[in-house]
Design an enzyme around this catalytic site. Structure first.
Site, PDB file in Angstrom:
ATOM      1  N   GLU A   1     -19.897   3.448 -15.859  1.00 36.87           N
ATOM      2  CA  GLU A   1     -20.445   3.719 -17.185  1.00 36.87           C
ATOM      3  C   GLU A   1     -19.411   4.413 -18.061  1.00 36.87           C
ATOM      4  OE1 GLU A   1     -22.762   5.892 -14.350  1.00 36.87           O
ATOM      5  OE2 GLU A   1     -21.864   3.957 -13.955  1.00 36.87           O
TER       6      GLU A   1
ATOM      7  N   ARG B   1     -20.040  10.640  -1.669  1.00 34.26           N
ATOM      8  CA  ARG B   1     -21.383  11.056  -1.261  1.00 34.26           C
ATOM      9  C   ARG B   1     -22.066  10.032  -0.360  1.00 34.26           C
ATOM     10  NH1 ARG B   1     -20.196  13.058  -6.178  1.00 34.26           N
ATOM     11  NH2 ARG B   1     -20.969  11.188  -7.193  1.00 34.26           N
TER      12      ARG B   1
END
Length: 170
Positions: free
Chosen positions: A95, A58
């Site tokens: 994460e 992105r």
């Protein structure tokens, strides 16, 4: 423009317990996409840099049109195994796992100033790996720009020696 209206939340993606913030609806809305590039431009135009480095994938979607608008070169930072030339690589923790990024060793001239752009600032692991590669090739990181910052993960603290720009803080 209120970009929050264009962000979709996907529970349990890419794994259980993660609430994924999906920015792709911005790209299907021409007005939102145009405003996003204009807003990023207005936030970074005072920074001194030679190239924009976009982090796959992105970061490419906003980095390329911003580079064209600003008459700057674009450097793709990709996941392992996607670039054909001689590369430098850095591993990082997410994460929800780990990964490796790569960049061409000849992506810029030593001493070049580079703005790194990505869609999301979470813990700062992905962008830290990008910083590491740029600095190892004798580049200077001029700033970091993001569409969305997840403030509760404190990624900005990890990046405190650089200007950090985010359009949306969540």
């Amino acid at each position: 423009m209120n970009y929050q209206d264009c962000i979709r939340e996907i529970p349990d993606f890419p794994k259980k317990g993660i609430l994924f913030k999906d920015i792709t609806p911005i790209f299907k809305n021409p007005e939102a996409f145009h405003n996003l590039i204009e807003d990023l431009y207005n936030k970074v135009k005072e920074l001194d840099f030679d190239y924009i480095a976009g982090i796959e994938a992105r970061g490419f979607l906003v980095g390329v049109p911003l580079a064209l608008k600003m008459n700057k070169g674009f450097i793709p930072i990709r996941k392992k195994g996607k670039l054909p030339g001689e590369v430098i690589r850095a591993e990082y923790e997410l994460e929800y796992g780990s990964n490796t990024l790569e960049m061409h060793k000849d992506a810029f001239e030593p001493g070049s100033k580079i703005l790194i752009i990505d869609d999301l600032l979470a813990t700062g692991g992905t962008v830290s790996a990008s910083i590491e590669m740029i600095e190892n090739l004798n580049g200077q990181v001029a700033g970091l720009a993001f569409i969305l910052e997840l403030t509760f993960l404190n990624g900005r603290e990890r990046l405190s020696k650089f200007p950090v720009i985010s359009l949306i803080k969540d």
